[in-house]
Design a protein around this motif. Structure first.
Motif, mmCIF file in Angstrom:
data_model
loop_
_atom_site.group_PDB
_atom_site.id
_atom_site.type_symbol
_atom_site.label_atom_id
_atom_site.label_comp_id
_atom_site.label_asym_id
_atom_site.label_seq_id
_atom_site.Cartn_x
_atom_site.Cartn_y
_atom_site.Cartn_z
ATOM 1 N N GLU A 11 70.484 78.849 -27.330
ATOM 2 C CA GLU A 11 70.928 78.950 -28.714
ATOM 3 C C GLU A 11 70.256 77.871 -29.539
ATOM 4 O O GLU A 11 69.728 76.896 -29.001
ATOM 5 C CB GLU A 11 72.447 78.838 -28.813
ATOM 6 C CG GLU A 11 73.005 77.534 -28.319
ATOM 7 C CD GLU A 11 74.532 77.520 -28.306
ATOM 8 O OE1 GLU A 11 75.160 78.595 -28.279
ATOM 9 O OE2 GLU A 11 75.087 76.416 -28.333
ATOM 10 N N CYS A 14 72.688 74.548 -33.923
ATOM 11 C CA CYS A 14 74.062 74.688 -34.429
ATOM 12 C C CYS A 14 74.831 75.830 -33.762
ATOM 13 O O CYS A 14 76.031 75.959 -33.971
ATOM 14 C CB CYS A 14 74.059 74.882 -35.945
ATOM 15 S SG CYS A 14 73.433 76.478 -36.509
ATOM 16 N N GLY A 15 74.149 76.658 -32.974
ATOM 17 C CA GLY A 15 74.808 77.726 -32.242
ATOM 18 C C GLY A 15 74.928 79.050 -32.986
ATOM 19 O O GLY A 15 75.461 80.015 -32.443
ATOM 20 N N LYS A 16 74.420 79.134 -34.227
ATOM 21 C CA LYS A 16 74.501 80.382 -34.988
ATOM 22 C C LYS A 16 73.579 81.470 -34.421
ATOM 23 O O LYS A 16 73.857 82.652 -34.576
ATOM 24 C CB LYS A 16 74.122 80.149 -36.453
ATOM 25 C CG LYS A 16 75.183 79.515 -37.296
ATOM 26 C CD LYS A 16 74.648 79.380 -38.716
ATOM 27 C CE LYS A 16 75.749 79.454 -39.726
ATOM 28 N NZ LYS A 16 75.215 79.355 -41.093
ATOM 29 N N LYS A 18 71.727 82.993 -31.082
ATOM 30 C CA LYS A 18 71.769 83.020 -29.616
ATOM 31 C C LYS A 18 70.651 83.918 -29.133
ATOM 32 O O LYS A 18 70.300 84.897 -29.789
ATOM 33 C CB LYS A 18 73.118 83.541 -29.140
ATOM 34 C CG LYS A 18 74.283 82.758 -29.741
ATOM 35 C CD LYS A 18 75.434 82.633 -28.813
ATOM 36 C CE LYS A 18 76.624 81.939 -29.405
ATOM 37 N NZ LYS A 18 76.497 80.630 -29.897
#
Length: 139
Positions: A11, A14-16, A18
């Motif tokens: 990811e 920031c994980g937005k 994937k």
């Protein structure tokens, strides 16, 4: 050849965004051009060349575009949250993905550059390993 179990997941910072890489990259390149130095805020950038069918990406990507020295259009896809560059592509070859977030995968054993390009612009302190293919410009 490096033994890997695919898929490998990752990811953005920031994980937005994937992603999952479902097969080994066709090639891993270190690019030393000034644009990649700006992009990576480092001495070079790492890019994995993958087929479009070998990668899944989830999340909303934003886009930039520029014309490369070769005359090709280079579209960059990035996360709007953290700005991480996820991939680039040439619209003339949409099935070839230049995966920039390769170092963000959960397992990065395959992140070993087999080719270095734009060595004419590399930082003077960077040493390229003996026997690794290199080109002064983009081939």
């Amino acid at each position: 050849m490096i033994e890997m179990n695919y898929p490998v997941f990752g990811e953005c910072q920031c994980g937005k965004i994937k992603f999952s890489l479902k097969a080994a990259p066709k090639m891993v390149i270190a690019c030393h051009c000034k644009e990649c130095q700006k992009l990576s805020t480092s001495a070079f950038s790492i890019t994995a060349i993958v087929q479009q069918d070998d990668i899944d990406i989830e999340g909303e990507l934003h886009e930039t575009s520029r014309i490369a020295d070769s005359g090709n259009t280079n579209i960059g896809k990035f996360c709007s949250g953290c700005g991480n560059r996820i991939y680039q592509l040439n619209p003339a070859e949409p099935t070839v993905i230049k995966f920039k977030a390769i170092s963000s995968l959960s397992d990065t054993k395959m992140v070993v550059p087999t080719t270095h390009v734009w060595t004419s612009e590399k930082q003077s302190w960077v040493t390229i390993p003996e026997g690794v293919q290199q080109f002064e410009k983009q081939r």
